[in-house]
Motif scaffolding. Structure first.
Motif, PDB file in Angstrom:
ATOM      1  N   THR A  64     101.453 127.330  94.340  1.00  0.00           N
ATOM      2  CA  THR A  64     101.596 127.648  92.918  1.00  0.00           C
ATOM      3  C   THR A  64     100.707 128.831  92.550  1.00  0.00           C
ATOM      4  OG1 THR A  64     102.065 125.324  92.428  1.00  0.00           O
ATOM      5  CG2 THR A  64     101.455 126.721  90.576  1.00  0.00           C
ATOM      6  N   LEU A  65      99.507 128.860  93.113  1.00  0.00           N
ATOM      7  CA  LEU A  65      98.613 129.995  92.887  1.00  0.00           C
ATOM      8  C   LEU A  65      99.231 131.287  93.423  1.00  0.00           C
ATOM      9  CD1 LEU A  65      95.932 131.348  92.195  1.00  0.00           C
ATOM     10  CD2 LEU A  65      94.985 130.434  94.326  1.00  0.00           C
ATOM     11  N   SER A  66      99.768 131.235  94.629  1.00  0.00           N
ATOM     12  CA  SER A  66     100.384 132.444  95.193  1.00  0.00           C
ATOM     13  C   SER A  66     101.611 132.867  94.399  1.00  0.00           C
ATOM     14  CB  SER A  66     100.764 132.215  96.662  1.00  0.00           C
ATOM     15  OG  SER A  66     101.810 131.285  96.791  1.00  0.00           O
ATOM     16  N   ALA A  67     102.264 131.905  93.737  1.00  0.00           N
ATOM     17  CA  ALA A  67     103.468 132.213  92.961  1.00  0.00           C
ATOM     18  C   ALA A  67     103.171 133.081  91.745  1.00  0.00           C
ATOM     19  CB  ALA A  67     104.161 130.926  92.529  1.00  0.00           C
ATOM     20  N   VAL A  68     101.892 133.192  91.359  1.00  0.00           N
ATOM     21  CA  VAL A  68     101.518 134.135  90.296  1.00  0.00           C
ATOM     22  C   VAL A  68     102.003 135.535  90.665  1.00  0.00           C
ATOM     23  CG1 VAL A  68      99.566 135.265  89.153  1.00  0.00           C
ATOM     24  CG2 VAL A  68      99.558 132.789  89.495  1.00  0.00           C
ATOM     25  N   LEU A  69     101.943 135.857  91.961  1.00  0.00           N
ATOM     26  CA  LEU A  69     102.406 137.168  92.418  1.00  0.00           C
ATOM     27  C   LEU A  69     103.887 137.360  92.126  1.00  0.00           C
ATOM     28  CD1 LEU A  69     100.600 137.125  95.881  1.00  0.00           C
ATOM     29  CD2 LEU A  69      99.939 138.486  93.881  1.00  0.00           C
ATOM     30  N   LEU A 103     110.704 134.708  98.636  1.00  0.00           N
ATOM     31  CA  LEU A 103     111.006 134.684 100.071  1.00  0.00           C
ATOM     32  C   LEU A 103     109.847 135.270 100.878  1.00  0.00           C
ATOM     33  CD1 LEU A 103     114.762 135.793 100.010  1.00  0.00           C
ATOM     34  CD2 LEU A 103     113.862 133.492 100.449  1.00  0.00           C
ATOM     35  N   GLY A 104     109.253 136.331 100.353  1.00  0.00           N
ATOM     36  CA  GLY A 104     108.107 136.929 101.018  1.00  0.00           C
ATOM     37  C   GLY A 104     106.918 135.984 101.060  1.00  0.00           C
ATOM     38  N   LEU A 105     106.662 135.287  99.951  1.00  0.00           N
ATOM     39  CA  LEU A 105     105.553 134.333  99.900  1.00  0.00           C
ATOM     40  C   LEU A 105     105.770 133.169 100.858  1.00  0.00           C
ATOM     41  CD1 LEU A 105     104.902 134.245  96.055  1.00  0.00           C
ATOM     42  CD2 LEU A 105     103.390 135.204  97.799  1.00  0.00           C
ATOM     43  N   LYS A 106     107.026 132.738 100.967  1.00  0.00           N
ATOM     44  CA  LYS A 106     107.332 131.644 101.892  1.00  0.00           C
ATOM     45  C   LYS A 106     107.042 132.062 103.336  1.00  0.00           C
ATOM     46  CE  LYS A 106     110.927 128.328 103.169  1.00  0.00           C
ATOM     47  NZ  LYS A 106     110.817 128.523 104.622  1.00  0.00           N
ATOM     48  N   SER A 109     102.990 132.451 103.718  1.00  0.00           N
ATOM     49  CA  SER A 109     102.215 131.201 103.651  1.00  0.00           C
ATOM     50  C   SER A 109     100.719 131.492 103.492  1.00  0.00           C
ATOM     51  CB  SER A 109     102.456 130.349 104.898  1.00  0.00           C
ATOM     52  OG  SER A 109     103.798 129.958 104.978  1.00  0.00           O
ATOM     53  N   LEU A 110     100.365 132.126 102.398  1.00  0.00           N
ATOM     54  CA  LEU A 110      98.985 132.542 102.172  1.00  0.00           C
ATOM     55  C   LEU A 110      98.027 131.353 102.120  1.00  0.00           C
ATOM     56  CD1 LEU A 110      99.549 135.201  99.358  1.00  0.00           C
ATOM     57  CD2 LEU A 110      99.131 135.640 101.787  1.00  0.00           C
ATOM     58  N   SER A 111      96.837 131.548 102.667  1.00  0.00           N
ATOM     59  CA  SER A 111      95.790 130.536 102.540  1.00  0.00           C
ATOM     60  C   SER A 111      95.285 130.518 101.101  1.00  0.00           C
ATOM     61  CB  SER A 111      94.637 130.855 103.489  1.00  0.00           C
ATOM     62  OG  SER A 111      93.983 132.054 103.068  1.00  0.00           O
ATOM     63  N   LEU A 112      94.467 129.517 100.776  1.00  0.00           N
ATOM     64  CA  LEU A 112      93.957 129.400  99.414  1.00  0.00           C
ATOM     65  C   LEU A 112      93.174 130.642  99.001  1.00  0.00           C
ATOM     66  CD1 LEU A 112      93.394 127.819  96.829  1.00  0.00           C
ATOM     67  CD2 LEU A 112      91.443 126.754  98.006  1.00  0.00           C
ATOM     68  N   TYR A 113      92.256 131.096  99.850  1.00  0.00           N
ATOM     69  CA  TYR A 113      91.420 132.246  99.480  1.00  0.00           C
ATOM     70  C   TYR A 113      92.235 133.539  99.440  1.00  0.00           C
ATOM     71  CZ  TYR A 113      87.317 129.274  99.821  1.00  0.00           C
ATOM     72  OH  TYR A 113      86.398 128.296  99.604  1.00  0.00           O
ATOM     73  N   ALA A 114      93.174 133.672 100.367  1.00  0.00           N
ATOM     74  CA  ALA A 114      94.033 134.866 100.352  1.00  0.00           C
ATOM     75  C   ALA A 114      94.899 134.886  99.094  1.00  0.00           C
ATOM     76  CB  ALA A 114      94.914 134.890 101.603  1.00  0.00           C
ATOM     77  N   ALA A 115      95.436 133.727  98.725  1.00  0.00           N
ATOM     78  CA  ALA A 115      96.261 133.638  97.515  1.00  0.00           C
ATOM     79  C   ALA A 115      95.439 133.961  96.272  1.00  0.00           C
ATOM     80  CB  ALA A 115      96.872 132.241  97.392  1.00  0.00           C
ATOM     81  N   ALA A 116      94.196 133.467  96.237  1.00  0.00           N
ATOM     82  CA  ALA A 116      93.326 133.718  95.085  1.00  0.00           C
ATOM     83  C   ALA A 116      92.999 135.201  94.958  1.00  0.00           C
ATOM     84  CB  ALA A 116      92.046 132.900  95.213  1.00  0.00           C
ATOM     85  N   ARG A 171     105.282 123.650 100.002  1.00  0.00           N
ATOM     86  CA  ARG A 171     105.100 125.068  99.684  1.00  0.00           C
ATOM     87  C   ARG A 171     106.089 125.539  98.621  1.00  0.00           C
ATOM     88  NH1 ARG A 171     101.267 127.347 102.501  1.00  0.00           N
ATOM     89  NH2 ARG A 171     100.658 126.501 104.529  1.00  0.00           N
ATOM     90  N   LEU A 172     107.381 125.283  98.865  1.00  0.00           N
ATOM     91  CA  LEU A 172     108.376 125.720  97.881  1.00  0.00           C
ATOM     92  C   LEU A 172     108.303 124.891  96.605  1.00  0.00           C
ATOM     93  CD1 LEU A 172     111.560 126.635  99.955  1.00  0.00           C
ATOM     94  CD2 LEU A 172     110.033 128.142  98.692  1.00  0.00           C
ATOM     95  N   THR A 173     107.894 123.612  96.719  1.00  0.00           N
ATOM     96  CA  THR A 173     107.706 122.805  95.511  1.00  0.00           C
ATOM     97  C   THR A 173     106.630 123.440  94.641  1.00  0.00           C
ATOM     98  OG1 THR A 173     108.376 120.739  96.581  1.00  0.00           O
ATOM     99  CG2 THR A 173     107.007 120.553  94.611  1.00  0.00           C
ATOM    100  N   GLY A 174     105.527 123.879  95.265  1.00  0.00           N
ATOM    101  CA  GLY A 174     104.467 124.537  94.514  1.00  0.00           C
ATOM    102  C   GLY A 174     104.924 125.837  93.887  1.00  0.00           C
ATOM    103  N   ILE A 175     105.696 126.612  94.643  1.00  0.00           N
ATOM    104  CA  ILE A 175     106.199 127.877  94.116  1.00  0.00           C
ATOM    105  C   ILE A 175     107.135 127.639  92.934  1.00  0.00           C
ATOM    106  CG2 ILE A 175     107.679 129.864  94.624  1.00  0.00           C
ATOM    107  CD1 ILE A 175     106.478 129.873  97.445  1.00  0.00           C
ATOM    108  N   PHE A 176     108.026 126.657  93.084  1.00  0.00           N
ATOM    109  CA  PHE A 176     109.003 126.423  92.020  1.00  0.00           C
ATOM    110  C   PHE A 176     108.437 125.625  90.846  1.00  0.00           C
ATOM    111  CE2 PHE A 176     112.081 127.822  95.184  1.00  0.00           C
ATOM    112  CZ  PHE A 176     112.878 128.633  94.398  1.00  0.00           C
ATOM    113  N   ALA A 177     107.251 125.028  91.026  1.00  0.00           N
ATOM    114  CA  ALA A 177     106.545 124.482  89.865  1.00  0.00           C
ATOM    115  C   ALA A 177     106.169 125.622  88.930  1.00  0.00           C
ATOM    116  CB  ALA A 177     105.296 123.733  90.313  1.00  0.00           C
ATOM    117  N   MET A 178     106.130 126.820  89.511  1.00  0.00           N
ATOM    118  CA  MET A 178     105.774 128.037  88.787  1.00  0.00           C
ATOM    119  C   MET A 178     107.015 128.885  88.488  1.00  0.00           C
ATOM    120  SD  MET A 178     103.190 129.737  87.646  1.00  0.00           S
ATOM    121  CE  MET A 178     102.420 131.336  87.458  1.00  0.00           C
ATOM    122  N   PHE A 179     108.207 128.313  88.609  1.00  0.00           N
ATOM    123  CA  PHE A 179     109.416 129.076  88.284  1.00  0.00           C
ATOM    124  C   PHE A 179     109.291 129.620  86.865  1.00  0.00           C
ATOM    125  CE2 PHE A 179     113.749 129.612  86.717  1.00  0.00           C
ATOM    126  CZ  PHE A 179     114.322 130.330  87.753  1.00  0.00           C
TER     127      PHE A 179
END
Length: 252
Positions: A64-69, A103-106, A109-116, A171-179
């Protein structure tokens, strides 16, 4: 699952209604800033943690954090497309680039610190990439059906995303929580009724709210391995609220 669905059905339309009214009262940038606070994604992640366990929720929160991008890509694509296209064309372009970003984020698969780090850098850079526009008052009063239609559209989108999410994995659940339900509905309706300038300023204001959102997701993923779910969410929400209040001075 049922609780998550009801949560989206209640929270998303209510938030859309409140943000719409705040935009009419205080302007598009404040409306966008308010809409980025994790009022929707936060409870969704909470129930994901209760249903699926901490480990699933950690991965989902990181995603979800990476989905900000991806949301930032959506906004940038929309505002630049809107320079030449109407709301239909702008939405099509924005969703296309949003899909590419997801698709790129999937794949990454960024780590927590990389996503932040990536999210914060993107939030800092994005306002400079927006076209300069001047806010202009709307020439026409909003239709009496405008607010109910916005809220209904938000509910329909929320239900659609919730329906498909359980089969997507953490992973995709987290991303789509941020749809971008909020971004999509608010931007399209604002573009149609208040004009391109209003929609652009609203999306730009939203950028400054993502600091609090990123803080929430990062804090949550950091604390869940060692804390009870309720305590981790309480601390993450408090941290997000502090950052949200601090970011208000940048919304000009």
């Amino acid at each position: 699952m049922l609780i998550t669905l009801l949560l989206k059905l209640l929270l998303v339309p209510t938030l859309i209604g409140l943000v719409t009214l705040s935009g009419r009262r205080w302007g598009p940038k404040i409306a966008g800033w308010l809409s980025a606070f994790p009022i929707v994604a936060g409870p969704i992640l909470f129930f994901i943690a209760l249903d699926q366990g901490n480990q699933f929720a950690i991965i989902a929160a990181t995603s979800t954090l990476s989905a900000v991008l991806a949301i930032i890509v959506f906004g940038l694509a929309y505002v630049w497309a809107a320079v030449r296209l109407n709301w239909i064309g702008s939405l099509a372009v924005a969703l296309f680039f949003y899909t590419l970003a997801v698709l790129g984020l999937k794949l990454l698969s960024l780590s927590l610190y990389a996503a932040a780090i990536a999210s914060v850098l993107a939030i800092i850079a994005a306002p400079r990439l927006y076209p300069k526009v001047i806010s202009r008052p709307s020439n026409s009063a909003p239709s009496r059906f405008d607010l109910p239609l916005r809220m209904s559209a938000g509910a329909v989108l929320a239900v659609s995303v919730t329906y498909f999410a359980p089969n997507l994995g953490p992973r995709l659940t987290g991303i789509f929580a941020m749809f971008p339900v909020m971004s999509l509905v608010l931007t399209v309706f604002s573009h149609r009724s208040e004009g391109r300038e209003f929609a652009t300023n609203q999306l730009r204001g939203m950028l400054f709210g993502w600091y609090a959102f990123a803080t929430f997701c990062f804090t949550l993923a950091l604390l869940l391995p060692t804390m009870e779910i309720a305590v981790a969410f309480l601390i993450a929400t408090t941290a997000a609220l502090i950052v949200q209040l601090g970011s208000r001075r940048f919304v000009v």
